[in-house]
Scaffold this motif. Structure first.
Motif, short mmCIF file in Angstrom:
data_model
loop_
_atom_site.label_atom_id
_atom_site.label_comp_id
_atom_site.label_asym_id
_atom_site.label_seq_id
_atom_site.Cartn_x
_atom_site.Cartn_y
_atom_site.Cartn_z
N ASP A 221 69.28 -81.05 25.66
CA ASP A 221 70.39 -81.98 25.87
C ASP A 221 70.58 -82.80 24.60
O ASP A 221 69.76 -83.65 24.26
CB ASP A 221 70.08 -82.88 27.08
N TYR A 224 73.33 -87.15 22.24
CA TYR A 224 73.43 -88.14 21.15
C TYR A 224 73.26 -87.49 19.77
O TYR A 224 73.03 -88.20 18.78
CB TYR A 224 72.36 -89.24 21.35
N THR A 247 78.14 -83.55 24.78
CA THR A 247 79.12 -84.34 25.54
C THR A 247 80.09 -85.04 24.60
O THR A 247 79.76 -85.28 23.42
CB THR A 247 78.41 -85.40 26.41
N SER A 249 81.17 -87.95 25.67
CA SER A 249 81.10 -89.30 26.26
C SER A 249 80.46 -90.33 25.34
O SER A 249 80.56 -91.52 25.60
CB SER A 249 80.27 -89.27 27.55
C1 LIG Z 1 70.97 -87.55 27.66
C2 LIG Z 1 72.24 -87.60 28.43
N1 LIG Z 1 72.78 -86.44 28.83
C3 LIG Z 1 73.93 -86.44 29.53
C4 LIG Z 1 74.57 -87.62 29.87
C5 LIG Z 1 75.81 -87.56 30.72
O1 LIG Z 1 76.94 -87.50 29.95
P1 LIG Z 1 78.32 -87.03 30.53
O2 LIG Z 1 79.19 -88.23 30.48
O3 LIG Z 1 78.78 -85.97 29.57
O4 LIG Z 1 78.15 -86.48 31.90
C6 LIG Z 1 74.03 -88.84 29.48
C7 LIG Z 1 74.69 -90.10 29.85
O5 LIG Z 1 74.23 -91.18 29.70
C8 LIG Z 1 72.83 -88.82 28.74
O6 LIG Z 1 72.25 -89.96 28.34
#
Ligand SMILES: Cc1ncc(COP(=O)(O)O)c(C=O)c1O
Length: 394
Positions: A221, A224, A247, A249
């Protein structure tokens, strides 16, 4: 005059004139009485509490709160992004096209081919679909801990058995050796979060490679990753069992559009796409994301501003006795205020009284008084520091 009988099943059989309005007694008597919802719902769903969204409910119910709790980007989207979204609003009577434009842009961003990309509604959905694609109930998923809570949530929800291997303060070293030892014939996915939320440290490609020598999916994942410009996708050609989750986001600042994507070997993408929803990336969102990716200046500026924010927050907090922070490669800082004599709940509530929403990390059971703050604009970061100095003044 009598009303025409309704076409509804219940009312075809009975004389409506005999039923006072809104008296459902007769209808109730016809409902089968053997129905027992608990015996029908999946066991894993019955035992789950679902994803905890209480902090979002709180934040949205008071829009004046300074949102430093969810690692969102503090800046609103650009005019180009808003205009692009608006340009496709008038086709929302139609099912959307597959998001091939997004696959192309994401592929270019991570130096892969569009065939190596599958787009989802947020990376949480990528995590959910990965678990549903690769694990049967009773099979195993391995994580390190503390980390992002969704791996555990979705693994539990789908009936997978979760093995969690501890990372300990102050280094929070990734426990790769111990994780590898826990792999069994039943293990299907090993999740690695890098940079890790909430500890802020990151791992190296050799660590991922080592896990990938096992017969499991290694799901990395990289929510960041943009903040440290890390790209390990080249590993996929040697290890088709490594998949990367990204992501929009975080560094891209588009959490509300709900876009995440999987980067993987083509065959993995094929299986994954059989499970993922087909029509959930709408046209306005596709256009908005394309516009965001066309703005090549955006990312480097954001990353630089974030780095300055992390440094400022850590430097200022270091001046408060008893407050410990940890190096962070993300857009957040993990803080332990255990030596100040305050507990986490106390600090979170006092920050809320001052209009600042930080995230309680006590559920990770690290001891001390751990919480996490999202890096925001310079003004907001300063407001947080002033609030901390006020709360913790001797
Ligand atoms: C490590 C990690 N993965 C995934 C996500 C989720 O992100 P998304 O908005 O793409 O669902 C977050 C959200 O805080 C995160 O910290």
């Amino acid at each position: 005059m009598l009303k025409q009988p309704s076409k509804h099943y219940y009312f075809q059989k009975i004389d409506q004139t005999q039923i006072p309005k809104r008296d459902y007694t007769l209808k109730k008597m016809q409902v089968p009485t053997v129905f027992d919802l608990k015996s029908i719902v999946r066991e894993s769903v019955r035992n789950s509490s679902g994803y905890n969204v209480s902090h979002f409910i709180r934040a949205w119910s008071n829009r004046d709160l300074l949102r430093m709790m969810s690692n969102e980007n503090p800046l609103p989207p650009s005019k180009a992004v808003i205009d692009a979204m608006a340009s496709e609003i008038d086709v929302t009577n139609l099912y959307p096209a597959p998001p091939s434009g997004l696959c192309e842009r994401f592929a270019k961003h991570v130096k892969m081919k569009p065939e190596n990309i599958a787009v989802c509604a947020g990376s949480m959905e990528v995590i959910d679909v990965l678990i549903r694609t690769f694990t049967e109930p009773g099979q195993e998923v391995i994580i390190h801990s503390p980390t992002f809570s969704a791996y555990e949530k979705f693994a539990n929800l789908h009936g997978a058995k979760l093995t969690s291997v501890k990372m300990s303060p102050p280094e929070f070293e990734y426990p790769f050796e111990a994780m590898e030892k826990r792999i069994t014939d039943k293990t299907k996915i090993v999740f690695v979060c890098t940079p890790n939320n909430p500890t802020g440290n990151y791992c190296e490609r050799e660590d991922i490679e080592r896990l990938a020598r096992n017969n499991v999916i290694v799901a990395v994942d990289e929510a960041y990753a943009e903040y440290i410009d890390q790209n390990m996708t080249g590993l996929i050609s040697s290890y088709p069992n490594i998949v990367f989750i990204r992501t929009l986001s975080k560094a891209w600042g588009l959490a509300g559009l709900r876009i995440g994507y999987l980067i993987a070997d083509e065959q993995v993408i094929d299986y994954f796409s059989r499970v993922a929803q087909p029509f959930h990336i709408t046209m306005p969102i596709q256009r908005a994301v394309e516009a965001a990716f066309d703005d090549v200046q955006y990312l480097p500026k954001r990353v630089e501003a974030n780095r300055a924010g992390v440094d400022y927050i850590r430097k200022e907090l270091a001046t408060i006795p008893g407050v410990e922070t940890f190096p962070s490669s993300g857009n957040f800082v993990l803080i332990n205020a255990g030596d100040t004599g305050h507990d986490t709940q106390d600090i979170i509530e006092k920050l809320l009284d001052l209009g600042i929403f930080a995230r309680d990390m006590s559920s990770h059971r690290l001891g001390g008084a751990y919480f996490r703050i999202t890096v925001s604009s310079p003004d907001n970061n300063q407001r947080f520091i002033e609030a901390m100095k006020h709360i913790l003044k001797p």
